[in-house]
Design a protein around this motif. Structure first.
Motif, PDB file in Angstrom:
ATOM      1  N   LEU A 250      93.005  58.667 164.842  1.00 26.02           N
ATOM      2  CA  LEU A 250      92.254  58.230 165.723  1.00 26.02           C
ATOM      3  C   LEU A 250      90.397  58.974 165.837  1.00 26.02           C
ATOM      4  N   THR A 251      89.951  58.865 164.517  1.00 28.50           N
ATOM      5  CA  THR A 251      88.555  59.609 165.164  1.00 28.50           C
ATOM      6  C   THR A 251      87.681  58.243 164.916  1.00 28.50           C
ATOM      7  N   ASP A 252      86.400  58.729 165.233  1.00 29.96           N
ATOM      8  CA  ASP A 252      85.341  58.052 165.751  1.00 29.96           C
ATOM      9  C   ASP A 252      85.052  56.709 164.706  1.00 29.96           C
ATOM     10  N   ASP A 253      85.355  57.060 163.561  1.00 27.28           N
ATOM     11  CA  ASP A 253      85.440  55.653 162.339  1.00 27.28           C
ATOM     12  C   ASP A 253      86.076  55.001 162.670  1.00 27.28           C
ATOM     13  N   ASP A 254      86.915  54.691 163.822  1.00 28.86           N
ATOM     14  CA  ASP A 254      87.721  54.035 164.585  1.00 28.86           C
ATOM     15  C   ASP A 254      88.036  53.309 165.556  1.00 28.86           C
ATOM     16  N   LEU A 255      86.426  53.052 166.108  1.00 24.85           N
ATOM     17  CA  LEU A 255      85.902  53.100 167.203  1.00 24.85           C
ATOM     18  C   LEU A 255      85.393  51.568 166.778  1.00 24.85           C
ATOM     19  N   ALA A 256      85.677  50.531 167.737  1.00 18.82           N
ATOM     20  CA  ALA A 256      85.735  49.488 167.498  1.00 18.82           C
ATOM     21  C   ALA A 256      85.497  49.035 168.615  1.00 18.82           C
ATOM     22  N   GLY A 257      84.189  49.366 169.601  1.00 22.10           N
ATOM     23  CA  GLY A 257      84.809  49.138 171.453  1.00 22.10           C
ATOM     24  C   GLY A 257      84.408  47.353 171.990  1.00 22.10           C
ATOM     25  N   GLU A 258      84.403  46.808 172.467  1.00 22.35           N
ATOM     26  CA  GLU A 258      83.394  45.379 173.013  1.00 22.35           C
ATOM     27  C   GLU A 258      83.073  45.455 172.818  1.00 22.35           C
ATOM     28  N   SER A 259      81.396  46.449 172.573  1.00 23.46           N
ATOM     29  CA  SER A 259      80.099  45.929 172.679  1.00 23.46           C
ATOM     30  C   SER A 259      79.855  45.357 170.907  1.00 23.46           C
ATOM     31  N   ARG A 260      81.141  46.076 169.755  1.00 23.59           N
ATOM     32  CA  ARG A 260      80.883  46.002 168.491  1.00 23.59           C
ATOM     33  C   ARG A 260      81.165  44.042 168.699  1.00 23.59           C
ATOM     34  N   TYR A 261      81.117  43.647 170.013  1.00 28.98           N
ATOM     35  CA  TYR A 261      82.021  41.656 169.746  1.00 28.98           C
ATOM     36  C   TYR A 261      80.774  41.402 170.477  1.00 28.98           C
ATOM     37  N   GLN A 262      79.536  41.726 170.957  1.00 27.35           N
ATOM     38  CA  GLN A 262      78.938  41.294 171.786  1.00 27.35           C
ATOM     39  C   GLN A 262      77.651  39.757 171.216  1.00 27.35           C
ATOM     40  N   PRO A 263      77.008  40.598 169.981  1.00 31.18           N
ATOM     41  CA  PRO A 263      76.003  39.674 169.312  1.00 31.18           C
ATOM     42  C   PRO A 263      77.484  38.519 168.615  1.00 31.18           C
ATOM     43  N   LEU A 264      78.541  38.922 167.945  1.00 31.25           N
ATOM     44  CA  LEU A 264      79.731  37.560 167.585  1.00 31.25           C
ATOM     45  C   LEU A 264      79.586  36.902 168.667  1.00 31.25           C
ATOM     46  N   MET A 265      79.511  36.743 169.583  1.00 31.43           N
ATOM     47  CA  MET A 265      80.090  36.171 171.010  1.00 31.43           C
ATOM     48  C   MET A 265      79.672  34.671 170.313  1.00 31.43           C
ATOM     49  N   GLU A 266      77.774  34.416 170.913  1.00 27.17           N
ATOM     50  CA  GLU A 266      77.290  32.792 170.231  1.00 27.17           C
ATOM     51  C   GLU A 266      78.338  32.504 169.378  1.00 27.17           C
ATOM     52  N   GLY A 267      77.850  32.859 167.877  1.00 28.98           N
ATOM     53  CA  GLY A 267      78.213  32.279 167.267  1.00 28.98           C
ATOM     54  C   GLY A 267      80.017  31.686 167.594  1.00 28.98           C
ATOM     55  N   VAL A 268      80.889  32.780 168.036  1.00 26.19           N
ATOM     56  CA  VAL A 268      82.042  32.026 167.936  1.00 26.19           C
ATOM     57  C   VAL A 268      81.986  31.082 168.827  1.00 26.19           C
ATOM     58  N   TYR A 269      81.616  31.079 169.915  1.00 29.39           N
ATOM     59  CA  TYR A 269      80.741  30.542 171.289  1.00 29.39           C
ATOM     60  C   TYR A 269      80.499  29.019 170.667  1.00 29.39           C
ATOM     61  N   GLU A 270      79.743  28.303 169.750  1.00 34.71           N
ATOM     62  CA  GLU A 270      79.683  28.100 168.939  1.00 34.71           C
ATOM     63  C   GLU A 270      79.984  27.124 168.305  1.00 34.71           C
ATOM     64  N   ARG A 271      81.096  28.039 167.671  1.00 33.50           N
ATOM     65  CA  ARG A 271      82.378  27.133 166.565  1.00 33.50           C
ATOM     66  C   ARG A 271      83.633  26.610 167.918  1.00 33.50           C
ATOM     67  N   LEU A 272      83.142  27.156 169.114  1.00 38.16           N
ATOM     68  CA  LEU A 272      84.325  26.126 169.929  1.00 38.16           C
ATOM     69  C   LEU A 272      83.902  25.263 170.276  1.00 38.16           C
ATOM     70  N   GLU A 273      82.241  25.031 170.312  1.00 43.64           N
ATOM     71  CA  GLU A 273      81.656  24.147 170.911  1.00 43.64           C
ATOM     72  C   GLU A 273      81.988  22.479 169.893  1.00 43.64           C
ATOM     73  N   ALA A 274      81.658  24.166 168.591  1.00 41.38           N
ATOM     74  CA  ALA A 274      81.657  22.127 167.480  1.00 41.38           C
ATOM     75  C   ALA A 274      83.198  21.906 167.739  1.00 41.38           C
ATOM     76  N   SER A 275      84.149  22.216 167.844  1.00 39.09           N
ATOM     77  CA  SER A 275      85.264  22.013 167.402  1.00 39.09           C
ATOM     78  C   SER A 275      85.640  21.195 168.559  1.00 39.09           C
ATOM     79  N   GLY A 276      85.048  20.753 169.810  1.00 38.41           N
ATOM     80  CA  GLY A 276      85.667  20.409 171.215  1.00 38.41           C
ATOM     81  C   GLY A 276      86.674  20.695 171.675  1.00 38.41           C
TER      82      GLY A 276
END
Ligand code: ARG
Length: 576
Positions: A250-276
């Protein structure tokens, strides 16, 4: 092909297809207790074509296909064939492996992009032994997948976002960066977190500041982000110290913390919504993953957005799956996380499947593991009752190894000793963790882990070092015997050769179930086979060409030991 069982199978495939009227039929070659191998395929085939299984088995024997391969073929029971390999066949297979840098380990039939999610400690919180397990198991799985040619992406999903960061940032401001930095990067993460938490519980003023700070953080306020980054950096500095000591990839290049997914959540949520798939449940927005029920038998919700409108840990894991599949092109995702998160992950995977984000052949697998227990069989704690500091644990492993080496081999100077002690101490710790079936708990035990006898890291490293020392003593370069013919006359030579040839299958079996302990068992058996060989078959005292043949067999053993230990993340020193 180097695995004699696989070679046998390849050899028999055309005959079995013939007997099956042209379509393929599996010869089903398996290891056997009574002979070297057993061909079981005649039984199933007989049923299929309506023949007598013993007659069919006899036909296989009489075909003459195996004349060079086997010295003994015997139809047994209802229609098995017991096979005893000829030495010439095994010798030829062994020559192929000895000439192969990959030691017979062939690339996987289907090459995949594999994401391994492992280690994943939390910022400003002590790494605990669970993170140690995740790190060690995950790192071995990375190496194993790479060894058969997969493209592996390491992701360290650190906990670097969420409500506690309000209070952590305020505490950082109160202390001043220098003081905080001293504590955090030295690994006093628990202390920092506890102090912040205590203030939060005691002071309303602090609570208020912490709340405002979370809002600023989530709103992307730059000065707040600067402070947040400092916190993350300080913790990372500590995590990196542990990773360096542990000798993981593991190095710093492998960091993919929870913060990275914050900007993506809104879009994912909308897709959930659209899928009913979204439902309202008590003010929260939830999905009901198929097949999950609570104690009363009601559908169990996975909360996507809380009553207060906040996204959850589960939502970030949904975004994470989408990112891995759609951006990284993952075919396989391994989540190396303790068993307590099993349900969380299964629910996330199921929701992703329902939403169409996770579809065959893409696979997500929870590679779970059990707890590390103290002598009292309860969760491991330090003497003071706190969680054990990983950095201290690793130092102790190295110190103990150093003492053991000083006692066993006083000729090694202090500098070399320290280098070797690092390999042995850390290797012992890793091997102890990897060699139990991962899903089980284990009791942490320094003495057992560092023993030079038994199924331990030091024993296996010692087997390797012993072979190196044979060559050193005789002043023979190992590479010089590498092309020599290996003759298999003694039963111990034969058994050792069979084991060496089984190395690729050991890796396959390990990968099939993501279970490093299977590779550990293999390495241990290899070391014990070598030990019997070494006891019964003199090497340096033998006359040529036996002497060189045995040296070549020893050299190949050392290569497989070093390689296989390497796949477990363990270095094999040349002396110890
Ligand atoms: N940080 C979490 C913990 O310490 C583990 C995160 C694992 N990865 C994930 N994708 N949820 O428990």
């Amino acid at each position: 092909m180097s695995d004699p069982l696989a070679s046998l199978s390849t050899l028999l495939a055309p005959l079995f297809a013939d007997l099956n009227g042209g379509s393929p039929a599996d010869p089903t070659v398996r290891p056997s207790d009574r002979a070297d191998a057993q061909i079981n395929g005649a039984l199933a085939l007989a049923k299929q074509v309506g023949a007598n299984p013993r007659d069919l088995a006899q036909q296989v024997v009489d075909s003459g296909l195996l004349t060079d391969v086997a010295t003994d073929l015997e139809v047994a029971g209802p229609g098995f064939i017991n096979v005893t390999f000829s030495s010439s066949f095994l010798e030829a297979e062994l020559a192929v492996v000895a000439a192969d840098e990959r030691l017979g380990v062939a690339p996987a039939a289907e090459l995949k992009t594999v994401v391994v999610d492992y280690s994943a400690p939390n910022v400003a919180k002590e790494m605990h032994v669970g993170h140690l397990r995740s790190t060690v198991i995950g790192d071995s799985l990375v190496r194993l997948h790479e060894s058969v040619g997969h493209t592996v992406i390491r992701e360290n999903h650190i906990g670097d976002w969420g409500r506690p960061f309000g209070m952590l940032i305020e505490h950082l401001l109160d202390l001043g960066e220098d003081v905080a930095s001293d504590g955090l990067s030295q690994g006093d993460l628990d202390g920092f977190y506890k102090q912040a938490n205590a203030k939060f519980n005691d002071s309303e003023e602090f609570q208020e500041r912490a709340r405002e700070r979370v809002v600023l953080l989530q709103g992307g306020d730059e000065p707040t982000l600067v402070l947040w980054r400092r916190l993350v950096e300080m913790s990372n500095a500590y995590f990196n110290r542990v990773y360096t000591k542990l000798d993981v990839l593991l190095t710093d290049d492998d960091l993919a913390g929870e913060s990275r997914y914050q900007p993506l959540m809104e879009g994912v949520y909308e897709r959930l919504e659209a899928s009913g798939l979204l439902h309202e449940d008590d003010g929260a927005m939830v999905v009901y993953p198929a097949g999950f029920k609570n104690r009363d038998g009601d559908p169990l919700p996975m909360i996507a957005k809380s009553q207060t409108g906040a996204f959850m840990y589960a939502t970030s894991d949904l975004a994470c799956v989408v990112d891995r599949v759609e951006r990284l092109g993952a075919d396989l995702m391994l989540y190396v996380i303790g068993s307590p998160q099993a349900q969380h992950l299964q629910m996330v995977f199921e929701v992703c499947a329902m939403a169409g984000w996770l579809q065959e052949p893409t696979e997500a697998v929870h590679v779970g593991f059990g707890n590390v227990l103290g002598e009292d069989r309860k969760m491991m704690r330090s003497r003071a009752g706190d969680s054990v500091k990983l950095a201290d644990l690793l130092d102790e492993a190295v110190e103990r190894a150093e003492a053991a080496i000083a006692e066993k081999n006083p000729d090694i100077g202090p500098d070399d000793r320290l280098v070797i002690a690092n390999m042995v101490g850390i290797g012992a710790l890793k091997y102890f963790d990897l060699s139990t079936e991962r899903i089980k708990d284990y009791v942490f035990d320094w003495d057992r882990m560092l023993a030079f006898e038994g199924n331990t890291g030091p024993y296996l490293q010692y087997a390797h070092a012993r072979i190196c020392s044979i060559f050193r003593r005789a002043d023979i370069g190992r590479a010089s015997v590498r092309a020599a013919h290996i003759a298999l006359d003694q039963p111990q030579e034969r058994a050792l050769a069979m084991r060496l040839l089984a190395y690729p299958s050991a890796i396959d079996n390990t990968l099939d179930s993501y279970s490093p302990h299977k590779l550990c068992t293999y390495v241990y058996e290899l070391a014990t086979d070598f030990s019997s060989f070494y006891q019964e078959c003199p090497i340096l005292k033998s006359d040529e060409p036996v002497r060189t043949s045995r040296l070549a067999l020893a050299d190949l053993t050392a290569r497989v030991l070093e390689h296989s230990l390497g796949l477990l993340g363990i270095t094999a020193p040349e002396q110890m």
